[in-house]
Write a protein that holds these residues in place. Sequence first.
Motif, mmCIF file in Angstrom:
data_model
loop_
_atom_site.group_PDB
_atom_site.id
_atom_site.type_symbol
_atom_site.label_atom_id
_atom_site.label_comp_id
_atom_site.label_asym_id
_atom_site.label_seq_id
_atom_site.Cartn_x
_atom_site.Cartn_y
_atom_site.Cartn_z
ATOM 1 N N GLY A 52 -4.815 -4.436 9.933
ATOM 2 C CA GLY A 52 -4.387 -3.042 9.883
ATOM 3 C C GLY A 52 -5.522 -2.066 10.113
ATOM 4 O O GLY A 52 -5.302 -0.859 10.194
ATOM 5 N N GLU A 79 5.618 -2.170 2.918
ATOM 6 C CA GLU A 79 4.725 -1.332 2.130
ATOM 7 C C GLU A 79 3.820 -0.545 3.068
ATOM 8 O O GLU A 79 3.682 -0.871 4.248
ATOM 9 N N SER A 81 0.652 -0.295 3.461
ATOM 10 C CA SER A 81 -0.515 -0.941 4.065
ATOM 11 C C SER A 81 -0.161 -1.683 5.344
ATOM 12 O O SER A 81 -1.042 -2.046 6.124
ATOM 13 N N ARG A 82 1.165 -1.942 5.557
ATOM 14 C CA ARG A 82 1.577 -2.607 6.801
ATOM 15 C C ARG A 82 1.379 -1.667 7.989
ATOM 16 O O ARG A 82 1.106 -2.129 9.107
ATOM 17 N N ARG A 85 -4.520 0.361 7.560
ATOM 18 C CA ARG A 85 -5.498 0.296 6.466
ATOM 19 C C ARG A 85 -6.668 1.234 6.751
ATOM 20 O O ARG A 85 -7.754 1.050 6.228
ATOM 21 N N THR A 87 -7.187 5.371 6.603
ATOM 22 C CA THR A 87 -6.502 6.562 6.114
ATOM 23 C C THR A 87 -6.143 7.526 7.244
ATOM 24 O O THR A 87 -5.008 8.005 7.331
ATOM 25 N N LEU A 122 -2.554 5.442 1.135
ATOM 26 C CA LEU A 122 -3.283 5.038 2.348
ATOM 27 C C LEU A 122 -4.757 4.812 2.036
ATOM 28 O O LEU A 122 -5.385 3.881 2.550
ATOM 29 N N ALA A 125 -5.108 1.500 0.326
ATOM 30 C CA ALA A 125 -5.004 0.403 1.295
ATOM 31 C C ALA A 125 -6.313 0.219 2.055
ATOM 32 O O ALA A 125 -6.756 -0.909 2.301
ATOM 33 N N ALA A 126 -6.934 1.355 2.406
ATOM 34 C CA ALA A 126 -8.210 1.287 3.139
ATOM 35 C C ALA A 126 -9.306 0.699 2.264
ATOM 36 O O ALA A 126 -10.116 -0.115 2.715
ATOM 37 N N GLU A 128 -8.910 -1.310 -0.315
ATOM 38 C CA GLU A 128 -8.625 -2.735 -0.515
ATOM 39 C C GLU A 128 -9.190 -3.558 0.637
ATOM 40 O O GLU A 128 -9.715 -4.658 0.433
ATOM 41 N N ARG A 129 -9.056 -3.032 1.829
ATOM 42 C CA ARG A 129 -9.551 -3.754 3.001
ATOM 43 C C ARG A 129 -11.068 -3.895 2.953
ATOM 44 O O ARG A 129 -11.629 -4.943 3.264
#
Length: 467
Positions: A52, A79, A81-82, A85, A87, A122, A125-126, A128-129
């Motif tokens: 992502g 979700e 994050s799909r 990833r 922002t 968002l 999610a970023a 987390e990556r």
Amino acid sequence: MQIVAIYIRVSKKEQAKRGVESSLSLQLKKCTDYCNEKGYKILKVYQDVESGGHDDREGFVELQKQLNKKIFTKIVFWEISRIARITSTGMKFFESLDKYGITFDSISQPFIKDVMTLGIFLSIAAQERIQLSERVKSNSLERTKMGFFVRGVPPKGYKRSEEDSKLIVPDPKNAPMILRIFETYSQTGNLTETGRQFGKTKNEIVSIIDNRIYIGEVVHGKYKGNLYSKYREQKKGQETWYKGLHEPIIPKELFDYCQKLREANFRLSQSYGEGKPYLLFSGIVKCTCNYKMFQLKRKREYRGKEYDYYSYCCSNSNHKKSFSSRKLDSSIKNFLINSEYLKKINEVKTNFNYGNEKEKIEKDIKKLMDEKERTITLYQKGFIDDERLESQFKDIKNKIENLNLKLLSLKSVKESDNVIENFEKLKYIIENYSEQDIIETRVILKLLIKEISIISFKPLEFSIIFR
């Protein structure tokens, strides 16, 4: 009725290969069940098997291209994050949805409705990556230090162990060939010749000869990844090697000897042309595109060090062909040393009397000039027309040009008579010239050679036009 597009994504191919139990299949089932429950009509499913963190995902790009067509009214995904990833990428996508009046449903996060909440998730999610990337790097380093071959396809000569995929073992099919490549290079000291014998390119042989994995080591940090790109950058000379758990194919003594040969060849390339005002045939050689080739000094990196090397480079800015100076100089010198023309040069000089030949040509030129004057007189008196005058002038001009070329040729032979005493002296100079006498050698060669034209670089073919 809502007409929807479904978007699903996983990062790794392994997550899409387990049939109905794969992450990709589970996402699709959850999204499809959700749409059926809500009474939505599914128009199309877009999917990607990619990180992502990459904006150029094929399915994601195709989905964005359809937004302005308004062929669906809603987008459904598992979700946030799909979708992305990164922002900025996510915010830009959802701004486009708002622009075209398209809504969205995040099945596992139904509370995401406003821009602020969207931005927060968002960002999560970023982050987390980034954290996942750091954990993967840390785990990879620790396993490499333990001696495991962690990432990538095993190099030629090895294969993955059936008992443990993080271990590699010698491949009975290719390992003997790797050993022969090292032995051949140790004997020839020539990468190109070694490659020719095994049907490989020079670069392929280099990647084998320089790979320490063949002496039982494993590497970490050979490539530098980028969180925002799918491509990795190779970090030359910055990698770290550790003792591996696999069996070596090459004895360390043979590997070290080959590395000494590589180092010696780089130093030779560096010193070749050093201190010379120009290469021996610079400006005399013509490329296949008919432009002259001149000396070019470049930098080459080997094992973290920079070396200078010299080549002939085409002066045509649209071509920019370069070629090994050592190979070209060597081939031309061998040709000149064995040239029948040079062996007979003294005979040519004794076959004519320069003064008599020069006087004869000058007389013929004077006759043609007199003929030109007579033609002008006849035209002025009206005995010949414009067409006849033009034809006569053209014929006289061509004859005079041919005679002038012949005169120039005679002068070249006379000049060479003053410089070159005999063939043996020239042969000695070509074979043994040094940095101090290269200018003198070039003067001698320019008296003999008009140009050297490259016909083909691979294989190397050229023709020499003597004066």
